[in-house]
Design a protein around this motif. Structure first.
Motif, short mmCIF file in Angstrom:
data_model
loop_
_atom_site.label_atom_id
_atom_site.label_comp_id
_atom_site.label_asym_id
_atom_site.label_seq_id
_atom_site.Cartn_x
_atom_site.Cartn_y
_atom_site.Cartn_z
N LEU A 159 11.29 -7.20 -3.45
CA LEU A 159 11.30 -5.80 -3.03
C LEU A 159 12.11 -4.94 -4.00
N ALA A 160 13.22 -5.47 -4.47
CA ALA A 160 14.03 -4.74 -5.44
C ALA A 160 13.25 -4.55 -6.74
N ASP A 161 12.57 -5.58 -7.18
CA ASP A 161 11.77 -5.49 -8.41
C ASP A 161 10.65 -4.47 -8.27
N ASP A 204 0.82 -1.22 0.00
CA ASP A 204 0.00 0.00 0.00
C ASP A 204 0.85 1.27 0.00
N GLY A 205 2.18 1.10 -0.09
CA GLY A 205 3.05 2.26 -0.20
C GLY A 205 3.67 2.74 1.09
N ASP A 206 3.55 1.97 2.17
CA ASP A 206 4.13 2.35 3.45
C ASP A 206 5.65 2.10 3.41
N GLN A 207 6.43 3.19 3.30
CA GLN A 207 7.89 3.06 3.17
C GLN A 207 8.52 2.45 4.42
N ASP A 208 7.96 2.74 5.59
CA ASP A 208 8.50 2.14 6.81
C ASP A 208 8.34 0.62 6.77
N ALA A 209 7.23 0.15 6.24
CA ALA A 209 7.01 -1.29 6.12
C ALA A 209 8.01 -1.90 5.13
N VAL A 210 8.26 -1.21 4.03
CA VAL A 210 9.26 -1.68 3.06
C VAL A 210 10.61 -1.78 3.73
#
Length: 87
Positions: free
Chosen positions: A40-42, A15-21
């Motif tokens: 994740l890289a892809d 959903d775009g949560d950078q902290d989760a990434v």
């Protein structure tokens, strides 16, 4: 971290949560989970690429480094060149 927690974290990342990434990258790096890092890289995570390069370099995984270099990672190309020069 439970499987359910990991699923929730992946959903947040999707959903775009950078902290989760960032958390997923860190966890995958700790586990040496190349599949998760590749995913994740892809999806655009440069941090995942960095961790993949680091892990692949530590393992001497030239195939992974070559794949990353061909995808545009200059760091992977540098590490690959270093490995090949040391042979």
């Amino acid at each position: 971290m439970s499987d359910d927690d990991l699923r929730k974290l992946r959903a947040q990342a999707a959903d775009g949560d950078q902290d989760a990434v960032d958390q997923l990258v860190e966890l995958a790096g700790e586990r040496g989970d190349f599949d998760e890092l590749r995913r994740l890289a892809d999806e655009g995570s440069s941090d995942a690429v960095d961790v993949l390069v680091e892990l692949a370099g530590e393992r001497g995984d030239k195939d992974e480094l070559r794949r990353l270099a061909e995808a545009g990672s200059s760091d992977a190309a540098d590490v690959l060149a270093e490995l090949e020069d040391s042979e």
